[in-house]
Scaffold this motif. Structure first.
Motif, PDB file in Angstrom:
ATOM      1  N   PRO A 110       0.828  -1.208  -0.124  1.00  0.00           N
ATOM      2  CA  PRO A 110       0.037   0.127  -0.157  1.00  0.00           C
ATOM      3  C   PRO A 110       0.829   1.242   0.205  1.00  0.00           C
ATOM      4  O   PRO A 110       2.093   1.144   0.413  1.00  0.00           O
ATOM      5  CB  PRO A 110      -0.919  -0.109   1.331  1.00  0.00           C
ATOM      6  CG  PRO A 110      -0.535  -1.553   1.794  1.00  0.00           C
ATOM      7  CD  PRO A 110       0.747  -2.191   1.316  1.00  0.00           C
ATOM      8  N   LEU A 111       0.277   2.330  -0.562  1.00  0.00           N
ATOM      9  CA  LEU A 111       1.069   3.774  -0.041  1.00  0.00           C
ATOM     10  C   LEU A 111       1.149   3.851   1.145  1.00  0.00           C
ATOM     11  O   LEU A 111       0.456   3.531   2.207  1.00  0.00           O
ATOM     12  CB  LEU A 111       0.345   4.926  -0.730  1.00  0.00           C
ATOM     13  CG  LEU A 111       0.048   4.603  -2.295  1.00  0.00           C
ATOM     14  CD1 LEU A 111      -0.903   5.904  -2.912  1.00  0.00           C
ATOM     15  CD2 LEU A 111       1.548   4.733  -3.128  1.00  0.00           C
ATOM     16  N   LEU A 112       2.504   4.558   1.174  1.00  0.00           N
ATOM     17  CA  LEU A 112       2.726   4.771   2.942  1.00  0.00           C
ATOM     18  C   LEU A 112       3.031   6.254   3.233  1.00  0.00           C
ATOM     19  O   LEU A 112       3.874   6.820   2.462  1.00  0.00           O
ATOM     20  CB  LEU A 112       3.903   4.006   3.484  1.00  0.00           C
ATOM     21  CG  LEU A 112       4.216   4.127   5.029  1.00  0.00           C
ATOM     22  CD1 LEU A 112       3.111   3.712   5.963  1.00  0.00           C
ATOM     23  CD2 LEU A 112       5.704   3.443   5.264  1.00  0.00           C
ATOM     24  N   ILE A 113       2.173   7.000   4.097  1.00  0.00           N
ATOM     25  CA  ILE A 113       2.374   8.533   4.058  1.00  0.00           C
ATOM     26  C   ILE A 113       2.781   8.790   5.706  1.00  0.00           C
ATOM     27  O   ILE A 113       2.377   7.951   6.503  1.00  0.00           O
ATOM     28  CB  ILE A 113       1.289   9.515   3.584  1.00  0.00           C
ATOM     29  CG1 ILE A 113      -0.101   8.730   4.427  1.00  0.00           C
ATOM     30  CG2 ILE A 113       1.124   8.947   2.125  1.00  0.00           C
ATOM     31  CD1 ILE A 113      -1.094   9.806   3.857  1.00  0.00           C
ATOM     32  N   ALA A 114       3.396   9.822   5.944  1.00  0.00           N
ATOM     33  CA  ALA A 114       3.873  10.213   7.187  1.00  0.00           C
ATOM     34  C   ALA A 114       2.946  11.605   7.983  1.00  0.00           C
ATOM     35  O   ALA A 114       2.916  12.361   7.163  1.00  0.00           O
ATOM     36  CB  ALA A 114       5.280  10.403   7.281  1.00  0.00           C
TER      37      ALA A 114
END
Ligand code: C5P
Length: 232
Positions: A110-114
């Motif tokens: 999955p896309l991973l964002i912070a």
């Protein structure tokens, strides 16, 4: 870069969530599942909403030592969501470990964002409580840059910061932005807000919209208005 509107399903139970989603008969909005719903309804609700054809942003904001985050991300990866997130404050090693944990055997993930700095933190709190004596905007940019170095796909930030994040980290680095309100709406507890058209102009890739849709008299009509103003 594909743009989309993510509906924050901040409900306390699976029943209330399904009752809300059942109103959408001709469209399948991208859905955000946060801590409240995940802790009350568990992984099952993620699977069920996915089965109904929605894309999912699982907003659990992980923040722990690298090994724990890696193993937890590996579990979340099995839920087949589209976006996961964590706190950039956990550091670059933690973020790298998260990417490793999230990556499946076939190389997909999955896309991973912070999350950079929570929008509930202001300059004064950051200095007096967290003892970070820097400019808040600079801290947000540094955290975004750390996320990029760690191999993440983007950040959650204020729509007002989206343009600067793209300048610092590149056009392909995703900006996912809550804090969306219309001038004629109630801003509630959000502080730094803007409307969908302006968010698009500044450069948000995804906007996360909760109460302006979930608390509207006609949620489907409100969703369609937001989509029209943000995507066109
Ligand atoms: O109802 P509203 O449109 O304010 O919902 C915004 C959503 O985005 C909520 O689910 C909130 O938890 C989330 N969010 C936020 N600010 C952040 C990160 C997430 O408002 N910095």
């Amino acid at each position: 870069m594909s743009k989309d509107v993510i509906v924050a399903c901040d409900f306390s139970s699976a029943e209330k969530t399904y009752e809300f989603l059942d109103k959408f008969t001709d469209v399948k909005p991208f859905v955000k599942i946060g801590m409240e719903l995940f802790y009350s309804a568990g992984p099952e609700i993620v699977k069920e909403i996915k089965k109904r054809g929605h894309k999912i942003f699982l907003d659990l904001k992980l923040h722990d030592i690298p090994n724990t985050v890696k193993k937890s991300m590996s579990v979340l990866s099995g839920l087949d969501v589209d976006i996961c997130n964590l706190h950039a404050a956990g550091g670059i090693d933690m973020m790298k470990a998260a990417v490793e944990g999230l990556t499946r055997e076939d190389g997909t993930r999955p896309l991973l964002i912070a999350v950079t700095q929570l929008t509930s933190i202001n300059q004064e709190k950051m200095e007096n409580e967290l003892l970070i004596e820097k400019n808040l905007a600079d801290v947000v940019m540094q955290y975004a840059y750390n996320a990029k170095i760690a191999g993440l796909d983007g950040v959650v930030c204020s729509p007002l910061e989206a343009g600067k994040v793209h300048e610092k980290c590149g056009d392909e680095f995703l900006t996912v932005t809550p804090g969306i309100r219309y001038a004629d709406g109630n801003i509630g507890d959000q502080q730094r807000v803007t409307d969908p058209a302006k968010a698009r102009e500044i450069g948000s890739d995804y906007i996360v919209v909760g109460r302006p849709i979930t608390a509207a008299e006609d949620p489907v009509a409100s969703y369609k208005r937001v989509v029209k103003d943000f995507i066109g």
